[in-house]
Design an enzyme around this catalytic site. Sequence first.
Site, PDB file in Angstrom:
ATOM      1  N   THR A  81       0.827  -1.216   0.000  1.00 29.95           N
ATOM      2  CA  THR A  81       0.000   0.000   0.000  1.00 29.95           C
ATOM      3  C   THR A  81       0.854   1.255   0.000  1.00 29.95           C
ATOM      4  OG1 THR A  81      -1.822  -1.144   1.082  1.00 29.95           O
ATOM      5  CG2 THR A  81      -1.765   1.259   1.305  1.00 29.95           C
ATOM      6  N   GLU A  88      -4.435   6.116 -16.974  1.00 31.38           N
ATOM      7  CA  GLU A  88      -3.511   4.971 -17.018  1.00 31.38           C
ATOM      8  C   GLU A  88      -3.983   3.986 -18.068  1.00 31.38           C
ATOM      9  OE1 GLU A  88      -3.310   3.562 -12.955  1.00 31.38           O
ATOM     10  OE2 GLU A  88      -1.786   5.039 -12.449  1.00 31.38           O
ATOM     11  N   HIS A 106       4.337  -5.586 -14.419  1.00 34.87           N
ATOM     12  CA  HIS A 106       4.212  -4.168 -14.778  1.00 34.87           C
ATOM     13  C   HIS A 106       5.222  -3.896 -15.880  1.00 34.87           C
ATOM     14  CE1 HIS A 106       3.994   0.172 -14.506  1.00 34.87           C
ATOM     15  NE2 HIS A 106       3.022   0.078 -13.615  1.00 34.87           N
ATOM     16  N   ARG A 126      -1.883  -3.671 -19.396  1.00 31.70           N
ATOM     17  CA  ARG A 126      -0.525  -4.038 -18.984  1.00 31.70           C
ATOM     18  C   ARG A 126       0.022  -5.310 -19.596  1.00 31.70           C
ATOM     19  NH1 ARG A 126      -0.724  -2.555 -12.691  1.00 31.70           N
ATOM     20  NH2 ARG A 126      -0.791  -0.363 -13.197  1.00 31.70           N
ATOM     21  N   HIS A 172       4.420  -7.544 -10.599  1.00 28.71           N
ATOM     22  CA  HIS A 172       3.848  -6.361  -9.935  1.00 28.71           C
ATOM     23  C   HIS A 172       2.656  -6.680  -9.043  1.00 28.71           C
ATOM     24  CE1 HIS A 172       2.842  -2.169  -9.411  1.00 28.71           C
ATOM     25  NE2 HIS A 172       1.650  -2.340  -9.943  1.00 28.71           N
ATOM     26  N   ARG A 194      -5.407  -7.418 -13.996  1.00 34.64           N
ATOM     27  CA  ARG A 194      -5.980  -6.280 -13.264  1.00 34.64           C
ATOM     28  C   ARG A 194      -5.845  -4.986 -14.051  1.00 34.64           C
ATOM     29  NH1 ARG A 194      -3.767  -2.353  -9.640  1.00 34.64           N
ATOM     30  NH2 ARG A 194      -1.718  -3.320  -9.847  1.00 34.64           N
ATOM     31  N   SER A 246      -6.722  -1.817  -7.716  1.00 32.33           N
ATOM     32  CA  SER A 246      -6.365  -2.701  -6.616  1.00 32.33           C
ATOM     33  C   SER A 246      -6.577  -2.066  -5.240  1.00 32.33           C
ATOM     34  CB  SER A 246      -4.911  -3.111  -6.799  1.00 32.33           C
ATOM     35  OG  SER A 246      -4.396  -3.547  -5.603  1.00 32.33           O
TER      36      SER A 246
HETATM   37  P1  FAD Z   1      -0.433  -4.756   1.645  1.00 31.29           P
HETATM   38  O1  FAD Z   1      -0.554  -3.288   1.588  1.00 31.29           O
HETATM   39  O2  FAD Z   1       0.632  -5.379   0.847  1.00 31.29           O
HETATM   40  O3  FAD Z   1      -0.237  -5.114   3.170  1.00 31.29           O
HETATM   41  C1  FAD Z   1       0.049  -6.434   3.567  1.00 31.29           C
HETATM   42  C2  FAD Z   1       0.127  -6.441   5.072  1.00 31.29           C
HETATM   43  O4  FAD Z   1       0.170  -7.785   5.522  1.00 31.29           O
HETATM   44  C3  FAD Z   1       1.370  -5.765   5.626  1.00 31.29           C
HETATM   45  O5  FAD Z   1       1.027  -5.039   6.770  1.00 31.29           O
HETATM   46  C4  FAD Z   1       2.257  -6.941   5.998  1.00 31.29           C
HETATM   47  O6  FAD Z   1       3.159  -6.646   7.038  1.00 31.29           O
HETATM   48  C5  FAD Z   1       1.216  -7.931   6.451  1.00 31.29           C
HETATM   49  N1  FAD Z   1       1.660  -9.335   6.423  1.00 31.29           N
HETATM   50  C6  FAD Z   1       2.078 -10.061   5.360  1.00 31.29           C
HETATM   51  N2  FAD Z   1       2.421 -11.300   5.758  1.00 31.29           N
HETATM   52  C7  FAD Z   1       2.212 -11.345   7.093  1.00 31.29           C
HETATM   53  C8  FAD Z   1       2.408 -12.330   8.090  1.00 31.29           C
HETATM   54  N3  FAD Z   1       2.888 -13.554   7.810  1.00 31.29           N
HETATM   55  N4  FAD Z   1       2.116 -12.019   9.379  1.00 31.29           N
HETATM   56  C9  FAD Z   1       1.650 -10.783   9.708  1.00 31.29           C
HETATM   57  N5  FAD Z   1       1.444  -9.815   8.794  1.00 31.29           N
HETATM   58  C10 FAD Z   1       1.721 -10.098   7.515  1.00 31.29           C
HETATM   59  N6  FAD Z   1      -2.575  -0.396  -6.783  1.00 31.29           N
HETATM   60  C11 FAD Z   1      -3.401   0.602  -7.131  1.00 31.29           C
HETATM   61  O7  FAD Z   1      -4.626   0.455  -7.085  1.00 31.29           O
HETATM   62  N7  FAD Z   1      -2.879   1.806  -7.526  1.00 31.29           N
HETATM   63  C12 FAD Z   1      -1.546   2.053  -7.610  1.00 31.29           C
HETATM   64  O8  FAD Z   1      -1.120   3.136  -7.960  1.00 31.29           O
HETATM   65  C13 FAD Z   1      -0.661   0.983  -7.278  1.00 31.29           C
HETATM   66  N8  FAD Z   1       0.680   1.162  -7.361  1.00 31.29           N
HETATM   67  C14 FAD Z   1       1.513   0.159  -6.939  1.00 31.29           C
HETATM   68  C15 FAD Z   1       2.893   0.371  -6.928  1.00 31.29           C
HETATM   69  C16 FAD Z   1       3.735  -0.605  -6.451  1.00 31.29           C
HETATM   70  C17 FAD Z   1       5.217  -0.373  -6.447  1.00 31.29           C
HETATM   71  C18 FAD Z   1       3.203  -1.828  -5.974  1.00 31.29           C
HETATM   72  C19 FAD Z   1       4.105  -2.908  -5.457  1.00 31.29           C
HETATM   73  C20 FAD Z   1       1.840  -2.047  -5.998  1.00 31.29           C
HETATM   74  C21 FAD Z   1       0.982  -1.063  -6.471  1.00 31.29           C
HETATM   75  N9  FAD Z   1      -0.395  -1.249  -6.470  1.00 31.29           N
HETATM   76  C22 FAD Z   1      -1.228  -0.228  -6.837  1.00 31.29           C
HETATM   77  C23 FAD Z   1      -0.992  -2.448  -5.877  1.00 31.29           C
HETATM   78  C24 FAD Z   1      -1.464  -2.116  -4.454  1.00 31.29           C
HETATM   79  O9  FAD Z   1      -0.525  -1.263  -3.831  1.00 31.29           O
HETATM   80  C25 FAD Z   1      -1.613  -3.357  -3.619  1.00 31.29           C
HETATM   81  O10 FAD Z   1      -2.323  -4.336  -4.313  1.00 31.29           O
HETATM   82  C26 FAD Z   1      -2.379  -3.046  -2.331  1.00 31.29           C
HETATM   83  O11 FAD Z   1      -1.756  -1.991  -1.647  1.00 31.29           O
HETATM   84  C27 FAD Z   1      -2.440  -4.269  -1.447  1.00 31.29           C
HETATM   85  O12 FAD Z   1      -2.946  -3.881  -0.201  1.00 31.29           O
HETATM   86  P2  FAD Z   1      -3.227  -4.981   0.896  1.00 31.29           P
HETATM   87  O13 FAD Z   1      -3.837  -4.273   2.043  1.00 31.29           O
HETATM   88  O14 FAD Z   1      -3.944  -6.125   0.304  1.00 31.29           O
HETATM   89  O15 FAD Z   1      -1.776  -5.526   1.282  1.00 31.29           O
HETATM   90  C1  SIN Z   2       1.300   2.453 -11.399  1.00 33.10           C
HETATM   91  O1  SIN Z   2       1.350   3.526 -10.823  1.00 33.10           O
HETATM   92  O2  SIN Z   2       1.681   2.239 -12.548  1.00 33.10           O
HETATM   93  C2  SIN Z   2       0.740   1.320 -10.646  1.00 33.10           C
HETATM   94  C3  SIN Z   2      -0.711   1.387 -10.708  1.00 33.10           C
HETATM   95  C4  SIN Z   2      -1.270   0.067 -10.327  1.00 33.10           C
HETATM   96  O3  SIN Z   2      -0.537  -0.885 -10.089  1.00 33.10           O
HETATM   97  O4  SIN Z   2      -2.490  -0.031 -10.297  1.00 33.10           O
END
Ligand code: FAD
Ligand code: SIN
Length: 525
Positions: free
Chosen positions: A40, A110, A234, A282, A343, A378, A383
């Site tokens: 995130t 995008e 990505h 993508r 990604h 996706r 996301s």
């Molecule tokens: P995360 O935010 O990944 O959080 C996972 C949590 O689980 C963390 O707190 C971690 O510590 C915890 N955890 C994991 N394993 C364990 C364990 N065994 N025990 C305890 N805790 C654990 N999406 C968009 O919609 N827009 C964007 O612009 C975008 N840009 C991105 C850019 C990058 C570089 C990346 C990598 C991804 C991007 N994405 C984007 C995708 C998006 O960021 C993620 O899909 C989203 O943030 C996932 O959120 P989440 O809450 O599911 O998990």
């Molecule tokens: C990006 O900023 O290109 C990532 C956006 C996404 O993963 O949704």
Amino acid sequence: MQTDVLIIGSGAAGLTAALTLAQTCKVLVLAKGDLKSGSTAWAQGGIAAVLDAGDTFEDHIRDTMVAGAGLNDRATVEFVIERAPAAIDLLCELGVPFNRDAGDLHLTREGGHSHRRIVHVDDATGWAVQAALLKAAEENPNITLLPHRTCVDLITGRHEAKFSGSGRVWGAYALDVESGKVEAYTAKATILAAGGAGRVYQFSTAPRGATGDGIAMAWRAGARVSNMEMMQFHPTCLYNLDVKNFLITEAVRGEGGHLLHPETGHRFMADYDPERMELAPRDVVARAIDDQIKRYGLDYVHLDISHQPADFVKGHFPTIYDKLLGLGIDMTTGPIPVVPAQHYTCGGVVIDLDGRTDLPGLYAAGECTESGLHGANRLASNSLLECFVFGEAAAQNILAHWDGFEAPPAIREWDESRVTDSDEEVVIKQNWTEIRRMMWNYVGIVRTTKRLERAQNRIELLRSEIEDYYGNFRVTTDLIELRNLHQCAGLIVKSALTRHESRGLHYITDYPELAEEVRDTVLVP
Ligand code: FAD
Ligand code: SIN
């Protein structure tokens, strides 16, 4: 330790659920590293939502399903997209400082989107979202946040003091990284929000902790997992020998960036998708770059936005501009070397519209799930949106049925009587590296049955070594992650071998066409 609701993960999905539940419940949030260590905080581009007068839900739904190559579940797509404006309102209330244009939210564009519909905070949206959610959670007396707790496994009827063997989930065992002790955290309901499995690949934009722990834990506990072959690459990760996983947001192409052959300067997307060019979905752009790299023996291709005014570039992409300048690249005057990298994990734990998994007491939200939203690929910026919508949906379902949730029974303590400290950490490092390299080389952007079978054989060979190690030595975060990486690699390869067609992110030369029947790959433990 006992609480009302246990949430595993402090990213967008986990904290959204926590803030909703905390109206009436005591919530405990566990995170593996620090509280901002998930994907995130790394999100750049933004969050997709229909906010412009000329845009419609139907257009956003269609774009999502075109990108997803028809594998999406239409009901889920509608469910999420129609809730996007309300999710953005809530984030504004929490103080997320989205960019504005004369008072209105500024919308960027995008790939795969037919309209400008991405709200953002410069090029570092995730950082601002994570900070706002965390601040609200820290201020809420009903929420306890415990970082540096690595969950090892979900607690089910197998772990009850009086063994019941039921699939009911009662929380999780987690390693306290500081004390080295594994403790039982029990709850009436548990929400998995543990993020994706990107680190199963050698090159990934995802943070170090994206090792598929949530998916692997749910699978071991007995939940179905779906569409794991749909791994998103990505198109534009910075190519740099020192900085391995820095993303160059898709919004750079959305604001006019071109992809060029680094030697001839040819704008090669014209040869692959002349209509949509750099703004094709993508999977299409990543495959085109992969093809250029392989065809011409290149290390990278160029992404060039230097034809736009320098102030425009610096104004839109301040974080990327500063980072690149520190590496000697001025994106206002020249191109950026880029390569595709893993990604996003489109597949995951199967959930319904209330965030319920197959297992009583276990909910899931965010990147660790397969909700039906993304299908075979996706759509950009859908996301974070999924995290907000399903974090909220899971929490609302728990609140609505709260009176029916039983208190957890007595649970067995973690048994360390038969393990010792590891004497050969090198085994973990070796296996981590081997899995990630093998997945990159054999299960990457373009696949063949032969390479997938090779990968499957390797995964089988590693199985007993890793399980042996896990069975004999005290757990560490590295060992827990290795076990989960291995499990996820196995699920990805098995799913990929099951799909006899090329659809979305799964491109396999032995089956280059779409199959007539559209079906999910569902694995049953
Ligand atoms: P995360 O935010 O990944 O959080 C996972 C949590 O689980 C963390 O707190 C971690 O510590 C915890 N955890 C994991 N394993 C364990 C364990 N065994 N025990 C305890 N805790 C654990 N999406 C968009 O919609 N827009 C964007 O612009 C975008 N840009 C991105 C850019 C990058 C570089 C990346 C990598 C991804 C991007 N994405 C984007 C995708 C998006 O960021 C993620 O899909 C989203 O943030 C996932 O959120 P989440 O809450 O599911 O998990
Ligand atoms: C990006 O900023 O290109 C990532 C956006 C996404 O993963 O949704």
